[in-house]
Design an enzyme around this catalytic site. Structure first.
Site, PDB file in Angstrom:
ATOM      1  N   PHE A   1     -11.879  -8.230  13.082  1.00 61.59           N
ATOM      2  CA  PHE A   1     -10.773  -8.625  12.215  1.00 61.59           C
ATOM      3  C   PHE A   1     -10.444  -7.508  11.227  1.00 61.59           C
ATOM      4  O   PHE A   1     -11.322  -6.985  10.563  1.00 61.59           O
ATOM      5  CB  PHE A   1     -11.140  -9.914  11.452  1.00 61.59           C
ATOM      6  CG  PHE A   1     -10.072 -10.336  10.479  1.00 61.59           C
ATOM      7  CD1 PHE A   1      -8.831 -10.765  10.928  1.00 61.59           C
ATOM      8  CD2 PHE A   1     -10.299 -10.283   9.111  1.00 61.59           C
ATOM      9  CE1 PHE A   1      -7.848 -11.139  10.038  1.00 61.59           C
ATOM     10  CE2 PHE A   1      -9.320 -10.653   8.208  1.00 61.59           C
ATOM     11  CZ  PHE A   1      -8.088 -11.084   8.677  1.00 61.59           C
ATOM     12  N   GLN A   2      -9.183  -7.154  11.147  1.00 58.11           N
ATOM     13  CA  GLN A   2      -8.683  -6.082  10.280  1.00 58.11           C
ATOM     14  C   GLN A   2      -9.371  -4.745  10.542  1.00 58.11           C
ATOM     15  O   GLN A   2      -9.613  -3.972   9.619  1.00 58.11           O
ATOM     16  CB  GLN A   2      -8.788  -6.471   8.797  1.00 58.11           C
ATOM     17  CG  GLN A   2      -7.853  -7.630   8.443  1.00 58.11           C
ATOM     18  CD  GLN A   2      -7.605  -7.778   6.955  1.00 58.11           C
ATOM     19  OE1 GLN A   2      -8.449  -7.474   6.139  1.00 58.11           O
ATOM     20  NE2 GLN A   2      -6.420  -8.266   6.595  1.00 58.11           N
TER      21      GLN A   2
ATOM     22  N   GLU B   1       0.825  -1.215   0.000  1.00 62.04           N
ATOM     23  CA  GLU B   1       0.000   0.000   0.000  1.00 62.04           C
ATOM     24  C   GLU B   1       0.860   1.267   0.000  1.00 62.04           C
ATOM     25  O   GLU B   1       0.476   2.290  -0.556  1.00 62.04           O
ATOM     26  CB  GLU B   1      -0.946   0.015   1.200  1.00 62.04           C
ATOM     27  CG  GLU B   1      -2.137  -0.927   1.070  1.00 62.04           C
ATOM     28  CD  GLU B   1      -1.831  -2.342   1.552  1.00 62.04           C
ATOM     29  OE1 GLU B   1      -0.655  -2.626   1.868  1.00 62.04           O
ATOM     30  OE2 GLU B   1      -2.766  -3.158   1.596  1.00 62.04           O
TER      31      GLU B   1
ATOM     32  N   LYS C   1     -17.699  -1.700   5.158  1.00 57.82           N
ATOM     33  CA  LYS C   1     -17.993  -2.665   4.103  1.00 57.82           C
ATOM     34  C   LYS C   1     -19.481  -2.701   3.757  1.00 57.82           C
ATOM     35  O   LYS C   1     -19.861  -2.734   2.586  1.00 57.82           O
ATOM     36  CB  LYS C   1     -17.514  -4.060   4.525  1.00 57.82           C
ATOM     37  CG  LYS C   1     -17.642  -5.091   3.413  1.00 57.82           C
ATOM     38  CD  LYS C   1     -17.002  -6.405   3.796  1.00 57.82           C
ATOM     39  CE  LYS C   1     -17.081  -7.390   2.624  1.00 57.82           C
ATOM     40  NZ  LYS C   1     -16.445  -8.672   2.946  1.00 57.82           N
TER      41      LYS C   1
ATOM     42  N   MET D   1      23.652   9.278   4.051  1.00 63.19           N
ATOM     43  CA  MET D   1      23.495  10.508   4.836  1.00 63.19           C
ATOM     44  C   MET D   1      23.677  10.215   6.325  1.00 63.19           C
ATOM     45  O   MET D   1      24.245  11.022   7.064  1.00 63.19           O
ATOM     46  CB  MET D   1      22.133  11.140   4.558  1.00 63.19           C
ATOM     47  CG  MET D   1      22.011  12.567   5.048  1.00 63.19           C
ATOM     48  SD  MET D   1      23.219  13.685   4.288  1.00 63.19           S
ATOM     49  CE  MET D   1      22.236  14.453   2.999  1.00 63.19           C
TER      50      MET D   1
END
Lengths: 172, 575
Positions: B126-127, B64, B176, B486
């Site tokens: 969940f999620q 993502e 959803k 760096m």
């Protein structure tokens, strides 16, 4: 310095969270914050009391608050003539011997008794923060069992005095 | 009986009822969205199902974070909002870095995240993640849709908020069931956002004050930032600078706003900026900031920033004015509108000739430089010069974050706006490769060069899969010094060369890794090899990864050490 900032906001879920989040993100300290419905439907009014180092920081706070999409209006009303009130509920211990003494304190502060228990009273007091502090100081020796305070809610007076130069009244 | 009647009524209505996901797709079409960057998952299945036959281009990232950085690259080059879809929970939280990056660099994004069904929100389902809460501090605005019929309005509002005023990311969280439910679609005709009224027209009196300040100044200076790009005001900037003969300094993100070969151009200011630019900011008596936010990497120690200057600041975001630097002349508005008015006022020009001579003397005295030692490995600065020469300076350049980013800013002069994609404010490693994908999607015919370090490229190297899949002709260049350059540089200078965890003990073969993805991979060690690779590969319309081994101990100079003023640069070579 203490500043009084009032906001008119859209009454949407999470709006108070956005405001408090902004304060913590920018490392500004809120002393108190109150929210409630305003005169317009689906708009709320928020009063923030903040303690900041300089006028520049206060200005930055109002600008950052103004950037929020749900914020309609922000005003720093500290330098105006304002009415500011907070509410305190105090549960204080009473003995038969102290009851009348406590009653005598209530009258000058225009407080009221809103509950009486076996060995306690609940006193309701409204006013500016200083007045509430003063009352709590007086009542302390009797034994305070519980305090609940609302934080300050405020707006500018309907009429502003012509001379704003020597304003020495009505500060929170 | 009642139930049957209700069912019958539902059937009658069914013609005009569409799912939330379909409403969403329709809303995106109304916004003329050309491409979506995303990654499917459980909570966005209804949306992906509606996408199946929608005929919209969707780029499937490999992570993502790749999707959102690609959307940033797309937004930066096209000027249009980048659109991202991710699922709930981990999909959404994987976007947070990119959202923050877009917020810091003012890039317009509209991000759709799935959410668990409304019935289980708040149960640690969940999620599930509270993405609205998580992203409140790093978005311009965010929403969670609670009612299907609000979808068209909220999408319209989101695009408007993301792309107007000071651009920024707007997130829309869609449970959803809201995406799956049907409703009658009502297209929003106009939107009402009483709390959002960006000021574009600058205040006339402030413009007058600025014109007067210019005419009475002896050492005026313009600092041009990315706000000039967002306002598409490069032409007006040039007109104003020429009319009033005011020299111009760029911020890192403002590169490309002013022609680099113009006699009024000084260069980039800040931590690794050119000596003349920083001295000009130190000595000027009028500093006109246009669309920059006085970042600490630009200003150095604030007590020594522009100490003799009257500061004027033109910005669409009033909260930026006075945030870091006290400002005498605040101008809230769009950079283009402000510059148009300034040019129109055509005020009396200041006598700045001695000042311009002084700046030219500084430029002559201390240009960017590096030591060319025959015995050592190829210098990264030389590679940048070669990239510039062999791309004729016409390419879109994306970078990751680190030494190579600074060398690109120093040694690749940007001739046009919208050619430079870099992570400025947040400094996000892993940004460059996916950002190049978005940039190439926005300009399919332009030469896109993605310059990376060997550290940062490994943070999003999986996006090679996207480049291969779409055969995007991106030229991926890795400046390989076997370390986090760096970090290593700072450890050398400030931590007594104690290289704690900054030198890689093992590295993959990047060229073979590219080959594994089906992309041509080349290793180059010498100037000749680099030249050959560039000459052969740049004209080819297909991707290539060129892994260039460079001098591992090269540092970025000149530099302002932390806490020091802009007049205290180190590593300045005087001629």
């Amino acid at each position: 310095m203490r500043r009084i900032i009032t906001l008119t906001v859209m009454n949407r879920p999470g709006v108070l969270n956005r405001i408090t989040n902004l304060f913590s993100k920018r490392n500004y300290n809120i002393e108190s914050i109150t929210v409630g419905h305003s005169e317009i439907e689906d708009r709320s009014r928020i009063t923030c009391i903040v303690n900041v180092e300089s006028v520049q920081i206060a200005e930055q706070i109002t600008k950052q608050l103004n950037k929020q999409i749900d914020v309609i209006k922000v005003q720093d009303i500290t330098d105006q003539s304002v009415v500011a009130r907070e509410l305190a509920l105090v549960k204080v211990a009473v003995l038969p011997a102290t009851r009348s003494e406590i009653y005598s304190l209530i009258e000058p502060f225009r407080a009221s008794i809103i509950d009486i228990g076996k060995d306690s009273l609940v006193i309701q007091l409204t006013g500016e923060t200083n007045k509430i502090e003063a009352f709590l100081e007086l009542i302390k020796p009797y034994g305070i069992k519980e305090i609940a305070r609302t934080g300050t809610t405020a707006f500018a007076r309907g009429t502003q005095p012509a001379d704003q130069g020597n304003r020495n009244y009505s500060i929170v | 009986m009642m139930e049957k009647a209700a069912l019958a009524e539902k059937e009658v209505q069914s013609n005009s009822r569409i799912s939330g996901a379909e409403m969403l797709i329709n809303a995106l079409k109304r916004q003329e969205v050309e491409v979506l960057f995303g990654y499917p998952g459980g909570a966005v299945l209804p949306i992906y199902d509606s996408l199946y036959h929608a005929g919209m281009k969707h780029v499937l990232s490999r992570h993502e974070q790749g999707a959102i950085h690609a959307a940033e690259g797309y937004a930066r080059i096209s000027g249009k909002p980048g659109v991202v879809i991710a699922t709930s929970g981990p999909g959404a939280t994987n976007l947070v870095t990119g959202i923050t990056d877009a917020m810091m660099d003012s890039l317009p994004l509209v991000i759709f995240t799935g959410q668990v069904g409304t019935g289980v929100i708040g149960t640690d389902a969940f999620q599930e993640a509270d993405i609205v809460g998580i992203t409140t501090p790093v978005t311009k605005h965010n929403y969670q849709i609670r009612d299907t019929k609000d979808i068209p309005r909220i999408v319209k509002e989101a695009f408007y908020i993301a792309s107007t005023g000071r651009p920024g990311p707007v997130l829309i969280d869609i449970p959803k069931d809201i995406a799956a439910l049907g409703d009658v679609e009502v297209e929003p005709e106009s939107i009402s956002l009483p709390g959002y009224q960006p000021t574009t027209e600058p205040n006339y009196l402030q413009i007058r004050r600025l014109v007067e300040a210019v005419s009475s100044s002896k050492k005026p200076l313009i600092l041009a930032g990315a706000g000039v790009l967002h306002a598409k005001a490069s032409k007006q900037l040039l007109e104003f600078a020429e009319q009033q003969q005011i020299p111009v300094v760029n911020t890192l993100l403002g590169l490309g706003t002013f022609p680099p070969d113009h006699p009024l151009y000084i260069g980039m200011g800040g931590m690794h900026g050119i000596y003349a630019a920083n001295m000009a900011m130190y000595e000027c008596d009028l500093l006109i900031n246009i669309g920059a936010r006085f970042d600490d990497r630009l200003t150095g120690n604030l007590s020594r920033f522009a100490p003799y200057a009257t500061v004027a600041h033109i910005d669409i975001d009033p909260a930026e004015i006075g945030k870091n630097v006290p400002t005498a002349i605040p101008v809230v508005g769009d950079a283009k509108q402000a510059l148009l008015q300034l040019v129109k006022q055509n005020g009396k020009r200041s006598d700045s000739e001695p000042w311009r001579k002084q700046i030219h003397a500084w430029l002559e005295e201390s240009p960017y430089h590096y030591e060319k030692e025959e015995s050592k490995a190829l210098k990264p600065q030389r590679v940048m010069e070669l990239i510039y020469e062999l791309s004729k300076g016409d390419a879109i350049v994306t970078t990751d974050v680190g030494q190579h980013q600074m060398w690109a800013a120093q040694y690749y002069p940007f001739k046009r706006p919208n050619a430079w994609v870099t992570s400025g404010g947040l400094g996000t490693m892993g940004f460059g490769l996916p950002a190049a994908i978005g940039a190439q999607m926005a300009e399919p015919d332009d030469l896109v060069i993605s310059i990376n370090g060997d550290g940062g490229v490994q943070m999003s190297i999986q996006e090679l899969g996207v480049i291969a899949e779409h055969n995007l002709p991106i030229k991926i260049i890795i400046l390989n010094n076997g370390s986090l350059g760096m970090v290593r540089q700072w450890q050398e200078i400030f931590y007594d060369s104690r290289y704690s965890q900054s030198v890689f003990a093992s590295q993959p073969s990047f060229s073979k890794l590219a080959e594994a993805y089906g992309i041509k991979g080349i290793d180059a060690r010498t100037e000749e090899e680099v030249k050959q690779a560039f000459t052969e590969e740049f004209p080819e319309h297909k991707p290539v990864l060129i892994n260039v081994f460079v001098e591992p101990e090269e540092n970025v100079y000149p530099m302002i050490a932390p806490g020091k003023g802009i007049n205290e640069m180190v590593g300045v070579k005087k001629r």
